[in-house]
Motif scaffolding. Structure first.
Motif, PDB file in Angstrom:
ATOM      1  N   ASN A   1      40.828  50.598  44.672  1.00  0.00           N
ATOM      2  CA  ASN A   1      41.097  49.166  44.794  1.00  0.00           C
ATOM      3  C   ASN A   1      39.983  48.478  45.567  1.00  0.00           C
ATOM      4  O   ASN A   1      39.774  48.772  46.748  1.00  0.00           O
ATOM      5  CB  ASN A   1      42.432  48.940  45.510  1.00  0.00           C
ATOM      6  N   VAL A   2      39.274  47.544  44.908  1.00  0.00           N
ATOM      7  CA  VAL A   2      38.162  46.834  45.526  1.00  0.00           C
ATOM      8  C   VAL A   2      38.419  45.338  45.430  1.00  0.00           C
ATOM      9  O   VAL A   2      38.734  44.809  44.361  1.00  0.00           O
ATOM     10  CB  VAL A   2      36.825  47.172  44.829  1.00  0.00           C
ATOM     11  N   SER A   3      38.252  44.658  46.566  1.00  0.00           N
ATOM     12  CA  SER A   3      38.281  43.196  46.607  1.00  0.00           C
ATOM     13  C   SER A   3      36.982  42.745  47.251  1.00  0.00           C
ATOM     14  O   SER A   3      36.684  43.110  48.384  1.00  0.00           O
ATOM     15  CB  SER A   3      39.470  42.694  47.422  1.00  0.00           C
ATOM     16  N   THR A   4      36.198  41.971  46.516  1.00  0.00           N
ATOM     17  CA  THR A   4      34.899  41.534  47.016  1.00  0.00           C
ATOM     18  C   THR A   4      34.917  40.031  47.273  1.00  0.00           C
ATOM     19  O   THR A   4      35.102  39.249  46.347  1.00  0.00           O
ATOM     20  CB  THR A   4      33.785  41.874  46.003  1.00  0.00           C
ATOM     21  N   THR A   5      34.746  39.663  48.530  1.00  0.00           N
ATOM     22  CA  THR A   5      34.578  38.250  48.869  1.00  0.00           C
ATOM     23  C   THR A   5      33.150  37.986  49.319  1.00  0.00           C
ATOM     24  O   THR A   5      32.772  36.837  49.523  1.00  0.00           O
ATOM     25  CB  THR A   5      35.565  37.806  49.970  1.00  0.00           C
ATOM     26  N   GLY A   6      32.365  39.040  49.442  1.00  0.00           N
ATOM     27  CA  GLY A   6      30.961  38.920  49.797  1.00  0.00           C
ATOM     28  C   GLY A   6      30.090  39.012  48.564  1.00  0.00           C
ATOM     29  O   GLY A   6      30.528  38.740  47.442  1.00  0.00           O
ATOM     30  N   THR A   7      28.838  39.451  48.779  1.00  0.00           N
ATOM     31  CA  THR A   7      27.873  39.619  47.692  1.00  0.00           C
ATOM     32  C   THR A   7      27.338  41.048  47.769  1.00  0.00           C
ATOM     33  O   THR A   7      26.658  41.404  48.735  1.00  0.00           O
ATOM     34  CB  THR A   7      26.711  38.618  47.838  1.00  0.00           C
ATOM     35  N   TYR A   8      27.651  41.860  46.746  1.00  0.00           N
ATOM     36  CA  TYR A   8      27.281  43.273  46.735  1.00  0.00           C
ATOM     37  C   TYR A   8      26.546  43.631  45.451  1.00  0.00           C
ATOM     38  O   TYR A   8      26.894  43.139  44.374  1.00  0.00           O
ATOM     39  CB  TYR A   8      28.526  44.155  46.884  1.00  0.00           C
TER      40      TYR A   8
ATOM     41  N   THR B   1      41.706  50.882  39.734  1.00  0.00           N
ATOM     42  CA  THR B   1      42.991  50.188  39.711  1.00  0.00           C
ATOM     43  C   THR B   1      42.861  48.677  39.808  1.00  0.00           C
ATOM     44  O   THR B   1      43.377  47.951  38.969  1.00  0.00           O
ATOM     45  CB  THR B   1      43.897  50.719  40.836  1.00  0.00           C
ATOM     46  N   VAL B   2      42.176  48.163  40.845  1.00  0.00           N
ATOM     47  CA  VAL B   2      42.017  46.722  41.037  1.00  0.00           C
ATOM     48  C   VAL B   2      40.557  46.424  41.357  1.00  0.00           C
ATOM     49  O   VAL B   2      39.937  47.095  42.185  1.00  0.00           O
ATOM     50  CB  VAL B   2      42.918  46.201  42.187  1.00  0.00           C
ATOM     51  N   PHE B   3      40.007  45.381  40.701  1.00  0.00           N
ATOM     52  CA  PHE B   3      38.640  44.916  40.932  1.00  0.00           C
ATOM     53  C   PHE B   3      38.731  43.404  41.007  1.00  0.00           C
ATOM     54  O   PHE B   3      38.689  42.707  39.997  1.00  0.00           O
ATOM     55  CB  PHE B   3      37.754  45.378  39.785  1.00  0.00           C
ATOM     56  N   SER B   4      38.871  42.856  42.234  1.00  0.00           N
ATOM     57  CA  SER B   4      39.190  41.444  42.394  1.00  0.00           C
ATOM     58  C   SER B   4      38.338  40.818  43.486  1.00  0.00           C
ATOM     59  O   SER B   4      37.482  41.466  44.082  1.00  0.00           O
ATOM     60  CB  SER B   4      40.676  41.300  42.744  1.00  0.00           C
ATOM     61  N   GLY B   5      38.598  39.549  43.753  1.00  0.00           N
ATOM     62  CA  GLY B   5      37.958  38.842  44.844  1.00  0.00           C
ATOM     63  C   GLY B   5      37.183  37.624  44.377  1.00  0.00           C
ATOM     64  O   GLY B   5      36.899  37.446  43.199  1.00  0.00           O
ATOM     65  N   THR B   6      36.809  36.787  45.335  1.00  0.00           N
ATOM     66  CA  THR B   6      36.100  35.547  45.057  1.00  0.00           C
ATOM     67  C   THR B   6      34.596  35.686  45.236  1.00  0.00           C
ATOM     68  O   THR B   6      33.871  34.698  45.190  1.00  0.00           O
ATOM     69  CB  THR B   6      36.604  34.424  45.982  1.00  0.00           C
ATOM     70  N   GLY B   7      34.111  36.906  45.429  1.00  0.00           N
ATOM     71  CA  GLY B   7      32.694  37.140  45.680  1.00  0.00           C
ATOM     72  C   GLY B   7      31.902  37.457  44.432  1.00  0.00           C
ATOM     73  O   GLY B   7      32.313  37.160  43.306  1.00  0.00           O
ATOM     74  N   THR B   8      30.746  38.112  44.666  1.00  0.00           N
ATOM     75  CA  THR B   8      29.822  38.475  43.596  1.00  0.00           C
ATOM     76  C   THR B   8      29.565  39.974  43.637  1.00  0.00           C
ATOM     77  O   THR B   8      29.247  40.526  44.695  1.00  0.00           O
ATOM     78  CB  THR B   8      28.486  37.725  43.763  1.00  0.00           C
ATOM     79  N   PHE B   9      29.685  40.610  42.476  1.00  0.00           N
ATOM     80  CA  PHE B   9      29.393  42.035  42.328  1.00  0.00           C
ATOM     81  C   PHE B   9      28.365  42.158  41.213  1.00  0.00           C
ATOM     82  O   PHE B   9      28.623  41.752  40.080  1.00  0.00           O
ATOM     83  CB  PHE B   9      30.652  42.824  41.958  1.00  0.00           C
ATOM     84  N   SER B  10      27.198  42.702  41.549  1.00  0.00           N
ATOM     85  CA  SER B  10      26.105  42.816  40.578  1.00  0.00           C
ATOM     86  C   SER B  10      25.696  44.264  40.416  1.00  0.00           C
ATOM     87  O   SER B  10      25.695  45.030  41.383  1.00  0.00           O
ATOM     88  CB  SER B  10      24.899  42.001  41.034  1.00  0.00           C
TER      89      SER B  10
ATOM     90  N   SER C   1      43.040  47.400  34.493  1.00  0.00           N
ATOM     91  CA  SER C   1      43.610  46.610  33.400  1.00  0.00           C
ATOM     92  C   SER C   1      43.054  45.193  33.460  1.00  0.00           C
ATOM     93  O   SER C   1      42.547  44.762  34.501  1.00  0.00           O
ATOM     94  CB  SER C   1      45.137  46.584  33.517  1.00  0.00           C
ATOM     95  N   PRO C   2      43.162  44.427  32.365  1.00  0.00           N
ATOM     96  CA  PRO C   2      42.621  43.063  32.358  1.00  0.00           C
ATOM     97  C   PRO C   2      43.172  42.184  33.481  1.00  0.00           C
ATOM     98  O   PRO C   2      42.439  41.398  34.074  1.00  0.00           O
ATOM     99  CB  PRO C   2      43.030  42.514  30.990  1.00  0.00           C
ATOM    100  N   ILE C   3      44.438  42.336  33.787  1.00  0.00           N
ATOM    101  CA  ILE C   3      45.049  41.489  34.806  1.00  0.00           C
ATOM    102  C   ILE C   3      44.507  41.811  36.195  1.00  0.00           C
ATOM    103  O   ILE C   3      44.568  40.996  37.107  1.00  0.00           O
ATOM    104  CB  ILE C   3      46.589  41.600  34.767  1.00  0.00           C
ATOM    105  N   SER C   4      43.908  42.999  36.368  1.00  0.00           N
ATOM    106  CA  SER C   4      43.403  43.423  37.673  1.00  0.00           C
ATOM    107  C   SER C   4      41.891  43.330  37.795  1.00  0.00           C
ATOM    108  O   SER C   4      41.322  43.697  38.823  1.00  0.00           O
ATOM    109  CB  SER C   4      43.852  44.864  37.948  1.00  0.00           C
ATOM    110  N   PHE C   5      41.199  42.854  36.754  1.00  0.00           N
ATOM    111  CA  PHE C   5      39.740  42.702  36.778  1.00  0.00           C
ATOM    112  C   PHE C   5      39.440  41.217  36.909  1.00  0.00           C
ATOM    113  O   PHE C   5      39.156  40.529  35.935  1.00  0.00           O
ATOM    114  CB  PHE C   5      39.139  43.285  35.510  1.00  0.00           C
ATOM    115  N   THR C   6      39.539  40.712  38.135  1.00  0.00           N
ATOM    116  CA  THR C   6      39.493  39.275  38.354  1.00  0.00           C
ATOM    117  C   THR C   6      38.395  38.836  39.314  1.00  0.00           C
ATOM    118  O   THR C   6      38.433  37.699  39.794  1.00  0.00           O
ATOM    119  CB  THR C   6      40.848  38.777  38.888  1.00  0.00           C
ATOM    120  N   ILE C   7      37.433  39.695  39.609  1.00  0.00           N
ATOM    121  CA  ILE C   7      36.351  39.283  40.513  1.00  0.00           C
ATOM    122  C   ILE C   7      35.688  38.030  39.939  1.00  0.00           C
ATOM    123  O   ILE C   7      35.486  37.919  38.728  1.00  0.00           O
ATOM    124  CB  ILE C   7      35.334  40.410  40.757  1.00  0.00           C
TER     125      ILE C   7
END
Length: 189
Positions: A79-86, A96-105, A117-123
Motif C-alpha cells: 500500500n503506497v500513498s504519495t503526496t510528495g514527488t518520487y 494493493t493500493v497506489f494512491s495520493g495527491t503527489g507525483t510518481f515518475s 485494482s482500478p479503484i485503488s490506482f488513484t495517484i
C-alpha cells in the motif's frame, strides 16, 4: 519514531508494534525489514532497498519533494500513498493500493509492477515515458491501463491472470509485452 536523518537497516528489524506514529527521513535497507505488525509509515526522504523488505499491509506514505526510490533487489510495498514527488529507479511492485495527491515518475531504469485494482490506482500524477523504463500491469483482477500524465509508456507489460482494459488512446514508445487478455474496445475510452 520520528527520525529526520537517514535510517539504515543492516541486520534484522522486526516492527512488532502499531503504537505511535512512525516517520522516517531517508530509509536504507541492506538487511531485513520485517513489518510484522502491518504498521503504517511515513517516509519523507529517499527509499533504498538492497535487502529483504517485507512491507506488511500498512500504508507507506511518501511525502518528500524530489526524492528517489532505488535498490538492487526487487521488492514489494502493498500500500503506497504519495503526496510528495518520487522517482522510481528500482524494481518495485505495488500490489494493493497506489494512491495520493503527489507525483510518481518512472526513471529510465525503473521497473514498476502494478497489481492494484482500478479503484485503488488513484495517484494524481503518474509519469512513465522515460526511455528504458518498464511498467507491468500484473493484477489477478481486472485492471484499467491508465494513460500516464506525461503522455506515454516506454515499455508496457500486460500480465497476470485477468483482463486489462485500455482507458484511452495509449502511446507506447518502446515495446509492449502481452501475456494476458488486453481489451482495446473503443467503448472503454
Amino acid at each position: 519514531w520520528n527520525v529526520t536523518g537517514t535510517s539504515t537497516v543492516n541486520g534484522q528489524l522486526n516492527i512488532a508494534s502499531v503504537s505511535g506514529t512512525k516517520i522516517l527521513g531517508n530509509l536504507t535497507v541492506n538487511g531485513n525489514w520485517n513489518n510484522v505488525s502491518n504498521e503504517a509509515f511515513t517516509i519523507t526522504g529517499n527509499l533504498d532497498v538492497n535487502g529483504v523488505f517485507t512491507s506488511g499491509t500498512g500504508i507507506y506514505s511518501l511525502t518528500g519533494a524530489a526524492k528517489t526510490i532505488t535498490g538492487t533487489v526487487p521488492f514489494t510495498i502493498q500500500n503506497v500513498s504519495t503526496t510528495g514527488t518520487y522517482t522510481n529507479f528500482a524494481n518495485l511492485t505495488i500490489s494493493t493500493v497506489f494512491s495520493g495527491t503527489g507525483t510518481f515518475s518512472q526513471a529510465s531504469t525503473g521497473i514498476l509492477n502494478i497489481g492494484v485494482s482500478p479503484i485503488s490506482f488513484t495517484i494524481t500524477t503518474f509519469n512513465a515515458s522515460a526511455a528504458g523504463n518498464n511498467v507491468n500491469y500484473t493484477g489477478t483482477a481486472a485492471q484499467n491501463v491508465r494513460i500516464p500524465n506525461d503522455g506515454a509508456y516506454h515499455h508496457l507489460g500486460i500480465n497476470g491472470s485477468s483482463t486489462k482494459f485500455l482507458a484511452g488512446i495509449t502511446n507506447i514508445n518502446g515495446n509492449i509485452n502481452i501475456t494476458s487478455t488486453l481489451d482495446v474496445t473503443a467503448a472503454n475510452f
